[in-house]
Design an enzyme around this catalytic site. Structure first.
Site, PDB file in Angstrom:
ATOM      1  N   PHE A  24       0.851  -1.192   0.000  1.00  0.00           N
ATOM      2  CA  PHE A  24       0.000   0.000   0.000  1.00  0.00           C
ATOM      3  C   PHE A  24       0.888   1.243   0.000  1.00  0.00           C
ATOM      4  O   PHE A  24       1.742   1.398   0.873  1.00  0.00           O
ATOM      5  CB  PHE A  24      -0.913   0.005   1.232  1.00  0.00           C
ATOM      6  N   GLY A  25       0.672   2.130  -0.977  1.00  0.00           N
ATOM      7  CA  GLY A  25       1.407   3.398  -1.050  1.00  0.00           C
ATOM      8  C   GLY A  25       0.459   4.550  -0.750  1.00  0.00           C
ATOM      9  O   GLY A  25      -0.686   4.575  -1.245  1.00  0.00           O
ATOM     10  N   TYR A  26       0.930   5.507   0.053  1.00  0.00           N
ATOM     11  CA  TYR A  26       0.076   6.644   0.432  1.00  0.00           C
ATOM     12  C   TYR A  26       0.777   7.986   0.225  1.00  0.00           C
ATOM     13  O   TYR A  26       0.171   9.048   0.358  1.00  0.00           O
ATOM     14  CB  TYR A  26      -0.357   6.505   1.904  1.00  0.00           C
ATOM     15  N   GLY A  27       2.089   7.953  -0.081  1.00  0.00           N
ATOM     16  CA  GLY A  27       2.858   9.190  -0.266  1.00  0.00           C
ATOM     17  C   GLY A  27       3.495   9.155  -1.644  1.00  0.00           C
ATOM     18  O   GLY A  27       2.817   8.999  -2.663  1.00  0.00           O
ATOM     19  N   SER A  28       4.834   9.242  -1.661  1.00  0.00           N
ATOM     20  CA  SER A  28       5.505   9.261  -2.978  1.00  0.00           C
ATOM     21  C   SER A  28       5.300   7.953  -3.740  1.00  0.00           C
ATOM     22  O   SER A  28       5.423   7.922  -4.958  1.00  0.00           O
ATOM     23  CB  SER A  28       7.001   9.544  -2.809  1.00  0.00           C
ATOM     24  N   GLU A  99      13.042   3.567   0.967  1.00  0.00           N
ATOM     25  CA  GLU A  99      12.273   3.993   2.147  1.00  0.00           C
ATOM     26  C   GLU A  99      13.093   3.881   3.441  1.00  0.00           C
ATOM     27  O   GLU A  99      12.529   3.790   4.529  1.00  0.00           O
ATOM     28  CB  GLU A  99      10.997   3.147   2.256  1.00  0.00           C
TER      29      GLU A  99
HETATM   30  C1  SIN Z   1       4.535   5.771   0.791  1.00  0.00           C
HETATM   31  O1  SIN Z   1       4.446   6.525  -0.172  1.00  0.00           O
HETATM   32  O2  SIN Z   1       3.721   4.809   0.913  1.00  0.00           O
HETATM   33  C2  SIN Z   1       5.586   5.897   1.835  1.00  0.00           C
HETATM   34  C3  SIN Z   1       6.069   7.279   2.061  1.00  0.00           C
HETATM   35  C4  SIN Z   1       6.803   7.894   0.900  1.00  0.00           C
HETATM   36  O3  SIN Z   1       7.698   7.231   0.326  1.00  0.00           O
HETATM   37  O4  SIN Z   1       6.525   9.045   0.555  1.00  0.00           O
END
Ligand code: SIN
Length: 192
Positions: A24-28, A99
């Protein structure tokens, strides 16, 4: 806990015996999917809220001037919309490196738009890592982001790209959109 989480993530056993898992990705990881995936689908996880509370020494800031990037903070009843990727477990060699600044791989449950659910991994930077910056007002976070830049680009671009990607996903995120509103005013003032 050291900000570098590569060895901690390598030591856990979440991937044992598996070829593929959901991430699951929520940011970049939403707007910069520079890794191989077999499929992707929008999804939601519960009881976590997206917050710009993690410091970035290696991507959107420097050790002397860390940027602010997204992590998840626990919040009962909160829904966080993002993108789920089905990936080969080999891909974690790259992702753990990407990460590494404080993010631990944790297990969560995804809900897809069709109502199906699946187990997934998610990178979360908790308050226990050395790079953690913690809460601040959206206005203060915008001012912080406005002055930071790192090897991957400006901290502002991270915020703007994430806000655009969230709109594409029809995600509601008052925290991100309020930081964006302040940042747009700061950017206009600087370029005027
Ligand atoms: C993510 O995107 O799920 C983790 C945080 C990031 O790399 O910005």
């Amino acid at each position: 806990m050291s900000a570098n989480t590569i060895s901690i993530n390598k030591q856990n056993h979440q991937l044992d015996g598996k070829d593929h898992v959901w991430l699951f990705g929520y940011g970049s990881l939403i707007f910069k999917a520079d890794f191989h995936y077999l499929q992707r689908q929008p999804a939601i996880i519960s009881d976590w809220q997206r917050r710009f509370w993690q410091g970035s020494h290696d991507h959107r800031g420097t050790p002397d001037n860390p940027g602010r990037v997204a992590t998840l903070a626990p919040e009962s009843g909160a829904l966080c919309r993002g993108m789920a990727y089905m990936i080969s477990t080999d891909t974690f060699d790259y992702l753990d490196f990407r990460e590494k600044n404080g993010y631990l791989r944790l297990t969560t449950t995804l809900a897809f738009d069709d109502g199906n659910r699946a187990e997934a991994l998610v990178y979360i930077a908790t308050e226990k890592n050395e790079a953690y910056l913690g809460p601040a007002s959206e206005s203060d976070i915008a001012q912080h982001i406005h002055r930071c830049v790192g090897p991957r680009g400006t901290n502002s671009n991270y915020l703007f790209e994430l806000a655009n990607a969230l709109r594409d996903l029809d995600a509601v995120d008052d925290h991100v959109f309020e930081i964006e509103r302040h940042l747009l005013i700061l950017s206009d003032t600087t370029s005027a």
